[in-house]
Design a protein around this motif. Structure first.
Motif, PDB file in Angstrom:
ATOM      1  N   LYS A   1       0.838  -1.196   0.000  1.00 46.36           N
ATOM      2  CA  LYS A   1       0.000   0.000   0.000  1.00 46.36           C
ATOM      3  C   LYS A   1       0.869   1.241   0.000  1.00 46.36           C
ATOM      4  CE  LYS A   1      -4.125  -1.777   2.180  1.00 46.36           C
ATOM      5  NZ  LYS A   1      -4.659  -2.157   3.478  1.00 46.36           N
ATOM      6  N   VAL A   2       0.529   2.182  -0.873  1.00 46.31           N
ATOM      7  CA  VAL A   2       1.228   3.470  -0.884  1.00 46.31           C
ATOM      8  C   VAL A   2       0.326   4.470  -0.175  1.00 46.31           C
ATOM      9  CG1 VAL A   2       2.202   5.288  -2.315  1.00 46.31           C
ATOM     10  CG2 VAL A   2       2.351   2.908  -3.069  1.00 46.31           C
TER      11      VAL A   2
ATOM     12  N   CYS B   1       4.260  11.772  -3.185  1.00 46.28           N
ATOM     13  CA  CYS B   1       3.375  10.617  -3.037  1.00 46.28           C
ATOM     14  C   CYS B   1       3.124   9.969  -4.393  1.00 46.28           C
ATOM     15  CB  CYS B   1       2.039  11.048  -2.419  1.00 46.28           C
ATOM     16  SG  CYS B   1       2.215  12.005  -0.908  1.00 46.28           S
ATOM     17  N   LYS B   2       2.897  10.808  -5.401  1.00 43.40           N
ATOM     18  CA  LYS B   2       2.655  10.281  -6.746  1.00 43.40           C
ATOM     19  C   LYS B   2       3.895   9.573  -7.264  1.00 43.40           C
ATOM     20  CE  LYS B   2      -0.852  13.646  -7.872  1.00 43.40           C
ATOM     21  NZ  LYS B   2      -0.880  15.108  -7.981  1.00 43.40           N
TER      22      LYS B   2
ATOM     23  N   GLU C   1       4.208   6.138  -5.694  1.00 45.44           N
ATOM     24  CA  GLU C   1       3.273   5.197  -6.286  1.00 45.44           C
ATOM     25  C   GLU C   1       3.807   4.704  -7.632  1.00 45.44           C
ATOM     26  OE1 GLU C   1      -0.485   6.739  -7.489  1.00 45.44           O
ATOM     27  OE2 GLU C   1      -1.386   4.748  -7.683  1.00 45.44           O
TER      28      GLU C   1
ATOM     29  N   THR D   1       6.875   2.440  -7.221  1.00 46.01           N
ATOM     30  CA  THR D   1       6.497   1.145  -6.654  1.00 46.01           C
ATOM     31  C   THR D   1       5.864   0.250  -7.718  1.00 46.01           C
ATOM     32  OG1 THR D   1       6.087   2.267  -4.569  1.00 46.01           O
ATOM     33  CG2 THR D   1       5.263   0.031  -4.772  1.00 46.01           C
ATOM     34  N   ARG D   2       4.910   0.817  -8.454  1.00 48.76           N
ATOM     35  CA  ARG D   2       4.245   0.019  -9.499  1.00 48.76           C
ATOM     36  C   ARG D   2       5.261  -0.478 -10.529  1.00 48.76           C
ATOM     37  NH1 ARG D   2      -1.147   0.023  -9.003  1.00 48.76           N
ATOM     38  NH2 ARG D   2      -2.148   1.803  -7.978  1.00 48.76           N
TER      39      ARG D   2
ATOM     40  N   LYS E   1      -3.268   2.411  -3.650  1.00 49.48           N
ATOM     41  CA  LYS E   1      -2.950   3.719  -3.099  1.00 49.48           C
ATOM     42  C   LYS E   1      -4.003   4.056  -2.056  1.00 49.48           C
ATOM     43  CE  LYS E   1      -0.981   8.025  -3.647  1.00 49.48           C
ATOM     44  NZ  LYS E   1      -1.445   9.104  -4.518  1.00 49.48           N
TER      45      LYS E   1
ATOM     46  N   GLU F   1      -5.509   7.123  -0.091  1.00 50.91           N
ATOM     47  CA  GLU F   1      -5.466   8.583  -0.147  1.00 50.91           C
ATOM     48  C   GLU F   1      -6.235   9.245   0.984  1.00 50.91           C
ATOM     49  OE1 GLU F   1      -6.505   9.882  -4.098  1.00 50.91           O
ATOM     50  OE2 GLU F   1      -4.421   9.614  -4.718  1.00 50.91           O
TER      51      GLU F   1
END
Lengths: 346, 77
Positions: B4-5, B13-14, B17, B20-21, B35, B37
């Motif tokens: 989980k991000v 944050c973006k 993500e 990580t992906r 994600k 949020e």
């Protein structure tokens, strides 16, 4: 991030490289004027005293000087910061009374790693841990406003005196604004859901080895210098271009020492603008070159960094309007006092 | 594995993500990446800095965007 450099892979080697790099840094730093003179006078053989020559000399001397200072201080602060995690700061502030808490929070704001994107989780985490609202505000004002980048750029471009004035007055604003906000008992203006949030248990952090902290210092240099070097080049280039000129023009008349409304006007212009210290200092250096007085320029800088529209939008998630209004009003007053004070003294 | 991000909407944050992906695909991992949020959900993990990375319910990283090499190491552990 340290793993991007092959020679940092073995963390234990950090010591050796650092001990080798430090004397190199010192030799380079102490000989910058000689290097700049050599390049200008001997290698390029430019005509002495010419405006372009002197501007170039200023640029060639000043750029490595500021960058070297920046690298050293960010490196050291990167190591220091590895000792002050937000979790530790929260623990330290947990059982402090209002005024002591405000002083501590402002000081910790300088050394605790902080990014405005973390403002909300930090605010929630602090408030939830029972840290008084006013103390939390002291931290949130000091953290973005006073940092190593601002310090280095102010030393590099305006000298020690201005840097110390900026930090000292910035601290006073953070301490007193937080203290007054605390005294006003504004807890009811915090969004209702804030006090109902379930905060999970954070885990005990592992102890870092000193070589890992050094690695953190390198990572900080890479991240921060990589992001802001361009602003610094622009700032120094502008300073070099204006070197020697003292133009008295529109801006100087409008925001110069003689005008009482210079400081409030600068703050008003600064509020909707948003930038970090690195981005705003080149602009400040232009303002001062253009004849804007120091107090007004400092007030503008503080206003841009400490008060901003995006920040208000973020804060709106957790605070109600009256509290935001008090926050902006009190910080603005503090900056106003600082601006006027320095226009009178300097 | 469930990754989980945690992050509201900030640039870092973006970035986390995205990295990580990409790393999960690169490493041929079967991990799922989601994600988170909502700030109320984020706070349940007891973090003070965003973005943060949670693997199978445990916070493994917060307040920074790691390099791919570091991320692979974290995922493999």
């Amino acid at each position: 991030m340290a793993n991007d450099f092959p020679f940092f892979k073995k963390q234990s080697n950090n010591w050796v490289y650092t001990l080798l790099l430090l004397p190199l840094w010192l030799v380079l730093y102490l000989n910058l004027q000689i290097i700049a003179d050599f390049l200008i006078d001997d290698l390029l053989q430019l005509q002495n005293g010419n405006h372009l020559t002197e501007a170039l000399r200023f640029f060639i001397f000043e750029t490595p000087k500021v960058l070297l200072l920046l690298i050293l201080i960010i490196f050291l602060v990167g190591i220091i910061r590895s000792y002050f995690t937000p979790e530790k700061t929260r623990k330290i502030l947990g059982n402090k009374s209002l005024f002591t808490g405000n002083i501590l929070a402002s000081l910790l704001g300088i050394v605790t790693p902080f990014c405005s994107c973390s403002a909300i989780p930090l605010f929630l985490g602090f408030v939830e841990a029972g840290i008084p609202l006013g103390v939390t505000f002291s931290f949130l004002i000091a953290a973005p406003m006073i940092n190593e980048v601002a310090l280095v750029l102010l030393i590099g471009l305006f000298g020690w005196k201005v840097a110390i004035i900026y930090i000292g007055t910035g601290l006073l604003i953070a301490i007193f604004a937080g203290w007054i906000l605390g005294k006003l008992k504004l807890e009811r203006y915090v969004a209702d859901w804030v006090y109902k949030v379930q905060i999970g248990q954070s885990e005990e952090e592992e102890k870092l080895k000193f070589s890992e902290r050094i690695g953190g210092g390198y990572a900080a240099v890479k991240e921060i210098v990589g992001k802001i070097w361009i602003y610094i080049l622009i700032g120094i280039a502008v300073g070099a271009g204006a070197h020697g000129y003292v133009p008295e023009d529109y801006l100087g008349t409008l925001l110069g020492r003689g005008n009482w409304y210079g400081v409030p006007l600068a703050i008003l212009i600064g509020i909707p603008m948003y930038s970090n210290a690195a981005g705003i200092i080149p602009i400040v250096s232009v303002l001062i070159e253009k004849g804007v007085s120091l107090g007004t320029a400092l007030a503008f800088m503080m206003s841009v960094i400490a008060l901003s529209l995006p920040e208000v939008i973020i804060l709106k998630k957790v605070l109600k309007w009256p509290l935001i209004a008090f926050f902006i009003g009190i910080v603005t007053s503090g900056i106003l006092v600082v601006g006027f004070l320095f226009n009178v003294i300097m | 594995m469930e990754i989980k991000v945690l992050g509201t909407g900030c640039a870092k944050c973006k970035m986390l993500e995205k990295v990580t992906r990409e790393t999960v695909i690169e490493a041929n991992s079967s991990a799922t990446v989601t994600k988170v949020e909502d700030i109320i959900d984020i706070m349940k993990y007891g973090i003070l800095q965003t973005p943060a990375l949670v693997i199978d319910g445990k916070v493994v990283l917060q307040g920074k965007v790691p390099s791919r090499a570091e991320l692979i190491q974290i995922i493999n552990n």
